[in-house]
Design an enzyme around this catalytic site. Structure first.
Site, PDB file in Angstrom:
ATOM      1  N   HIS A  69      31.101   0.591  55.138  1.00 34.17           N
ATOM      2  CA  HIS A  69      30.940   1.656  55.953  1.00 34.17           C
ATOM      3  C   HIS A  69      29.719   2.138  55.415  1.00 34.17           C
ATOM      4  O   HIS A  69      28.519   3.156  56.467  1.00 34.17           O
ATOM      5  CB  HIS A  69      31.914   3.371  56.281  1.00 34.17           C
ATOM      6  N   HIS A  95      29.772  -1.467  48.528  1.00 39.54           N
ATOM      7  CA  HIS A  95      29.138  -0.848  48.775  1.00 39.54           C
ATOM      8  C   HIS A  95      27.376  -0.354  48.005  1.00 39.54           C
ATOM      9  O   HIS A  95      26.739  -1.462  48.772  1.00 39.54           O
ATOM     10  CB  HIS A  95      29.151   0.133  48.285  1.00 39.54           C
TER      11      HIS A  95
HETATM   12  C1  BG6 Z   1      34.385   4.157  49.258  1.00 43.02           C
HETATM   13  C2  BG6 Z   1      34.956   4.636  47.815  1.00 43.02           C
HETATM   14  O1  BG6 Z   1      34.786   3.153  50.046  1.00 43.02           O
HETATM   15  O2  BG6 Z   1      32.886   5.364  49.624  1.00 43.02           O
HETATM   16  C3  BG6 Z   1      35.446   6.009  47.385  1.00 43.02           C
HETATM   17  O3  BG6 Z   1      36.532   4.254  47.851  1.00 43.02           O
HETATM   18  C4  BG6 Z   1      34.526   7.034  47.856  1.00 43.02           C
HETATM   19  O4  BG6 Z   1      35.789   5.721  46.568  1.00 43.02           O
HETATM   20  C5  BG6 Z   1      33.485   6.518  49.239  1.00 43.02           C
HETATM   21  O5  BG6 Z   1      34.061   8.280  48.103  1.00 43.02           O
HETATM   22  C6  BG6 Z   1      32.266   7.192  49.104  1.00 43.02           C
HETATM   23  O6  BG6 Z   1      31.768   7.122  50.481  1.00 43.02           O
HETATM   24  P1  BG6 Z   1      30.417   8.158  51.083  1.00 43.02           P
HETATM   25  O7  BG6 Z   1      30.217   7.875  52.333  1.00 43.02           O
HETATM   26  O8  BG6 Z   1      31.015   9.205  50.771  1.00 43.02           O
HETATM   27  O9  BG6 Z   1      29.329   7.556  50.013  1.00 43.02           O
END
Ligand code: BG6
Length: 487
Positions: free
Chosen positions: A175, A236
């Protein structure tokens, strides 16, 4: 631009992801007119719900997870009307017939399956889709992490899906790639002439990538099996690294871009055995209690049977890219839970000027730095030296050339899932991970985790609400550098 009508089938329709992310994201896109009542959202799960129950769940999800100012009662009613529900167990034959009936046999209607379920169900679901002829060659399947816990298990998952779906049908979500500010990296680098000529080892000293979260993790069921390396670095953060480090692709075609990202992943210098202690630091938060705050430690948050866990809630590491452009330019990555604040940011530290003419000035010239703030307070800041205005000779001062998204744009910033869910319908795989990328990332990450597992050293502890263990500072200070916020 509106998308073609679709039938979006969501497996795991009663789960958390559907409620928190998918429904709110689809609602926003519907409200903005990107699709209308010609499209359908079909929830699938084992729970014995009716269409009306699922529509109610959708209403609740919107009330809970969409900001008040965007909740429009009339739009919500039109939106939930496109929701229907099918009871189905992977092994339950009846459910599949119902699903087939619910889908439209029109090639103009895009068919997509979102598997918001555990990965061990991907293969059985794919097989059933095929057996019951719900599968179509032009259908799309969306899957998301955890796509394995190491290279081998990720290959098994991908093999399972690949028995039925071709790679051009598979949309692997990371994402972070759907975040506006992450896509902006592409614009920044490749829609400006300014940066690209200096984007290399001749001008850049090092790069820092930080994804810090203030929330904890011990109460999240899955986390202890995963830890920060698998949860954040493998996906990520390596994706961010790729976007910063890749060569300009020839076009925005999905494979052109993914080819370049893959080359970066394959150029990462392996961190193995002896190097792991030198190049990586893992940490776990401990609690704090004072008169004003009290935060539990990771251990305290864990259920009884998991106490004593050595899962890392923080990782810092030094990555090196062995190619012409980046040789000698370290990329320092760090991520953690319960850190001092929630901030995701990329700092590009340029080299100092080669010769200073300011020996007699007040204040020495500092090297330029480009800070790309991904969240929150999205923006781009270029730290530059200027002459402090006024009489009294040359006084040098570092000031930011500051682009704040909030001040520049009045539009709401869409959530990552809004873009990604509709890119599936558009058939655009640009912001999704290809199988070989995923596997290259695991291949690099696995030896680090294996060395940690072999080591008798536990993770270093750090106090909740700080920037991580002392080892993280030592890691970068050994190279004569500091983390960006330490300055
Ligand atoms: C997720 C992780 O992919 O991303 C989580 O599994 C994390 O642990 C999250 O909190 C963070 O996403 P964002 O969009 O809040 O930075």
């Amino acid at each position: 631009i509106p998308v073609q009508p679709f039938d979006y089938v969501v497996f795991g329709a009663t789960g958390d992801l559907t409620k928190r992310k998918l429904i709110p994201a689809l609602y926003h896109r519907f409200k903005d007119g990107q699709f209308d009542e010609n499209s359908r959202i079909i929830g699938v799960s084992r729970s014995k719900l009716s269409d009306a129950d699922f529509q109610n769940a959708a209403r609740d999800a919107i009330t809970q997870f969409v900001e008040k100012e965007y909740q429009d009662a009339a739009v919500i009613e039109r939106f939930v009307n496109i929701f229907s529900y099918i009871i189905n167990d992977v092994s339950n034959k009846a459910g599949w017939g119902d699903l087939k009936k619910a889908l439209r046999d029109d090639p103009e209607v895009v068919r997509a399956f979102y598997l918001a379920v555990a990965p061990d169900l991907f293969e059985p679901i794919a097989e059933q889709l095929s057996k019951t002829k719900v599968y179509r060659r032009d259908a799309r399947v969306v899957i998301e992490k955890p796509l394995g816990h190491d290279l081998l298990s990720s290959m098994e998952i991908n093999d399972g899906v690949a028995k039925i779906f071709e790679e051009d049908q598979v949309y692997r979500i990371d994402h972070y790639l759907g975040k506006e500010t992450v896509q902006n990296l592409l614009a920044l680098r490749f829609a400006n002439t300014l940066f690209e000529p200096v984007w290399n080892s001749a001008h850049i000293d090092h790069v820092q990538l930080t994804v810090a979260e203030s929330v904890g993790a011990g109460t999240r069921g899955y986390y202890d099996e995963s830890g920060a390396l698998r949860d954040m670095i493998q996906n990520h953060m390596l994706q961010l690294l790729c976007l910063v480090a890749m060569e300009p692709p020839a076009s925005d075609d999905a494979n052109a871009l993914r080819d370049e990202k893959l080359k970066v992943l394959r150029s990462l210098k392996p961190i193995t055995n002896g190097d792991v202690a030198k190049m990586t630091v893992r940490g776990q938060y401990k609690g704090v209690s004072s008169e004003t705050t009290s935060v539990a430690s990771y251990q305290d948050e864990l259920p009884e049977e998991k106490k004593g866990s050595r899962t890392e809630t923080f990782v810092a590491l030094k990555a090196e890219i062995e190619n012409w452009r980046w040789s000698g330019v370290p990329f320092y990555l760090r991520t953690g839970k319960r850190m001092a604040s929630r901030v995701s940011e990329i700092a590009i530290q340029f080299k100092p000027i080669p010769h200073s003419i300011f020996d007699h000035a007040e204040g020495a010239p500092k090297a330029n730095k480009l800070i790309i703030r991904l969240q929150p307070d999205e923006g781009v800041k270029l730290m530059m030296m200027i002459k402090d205005p006024g009489p009294g000779g040359m006084r040098l001062r570092e000031v930011p050339l500051n682009l704040s998204f909030a001040q520049t744009f009045s539009e709401r910033t869409p959530e990552a899932y809004e873009r990604l869910l509709l890119d599936v319908i558009r058939g655009s795989q640009t912001l999704f991970m290809r199988r070989d990328e995923l596997e290259a990332a695991w291949k690099w990450v696995d030896p680090i985790r294996e060395a940690w597992e072999r080591s008798s050293e536990p993770p270093q502890s750090y106090v909740a609400g700080t920037w991580g263990p002392s080892g993280s500072h030592a890691l970068i200070e050994r190279d004569g550098r500091t983390w960006h916020e330490d300055e």
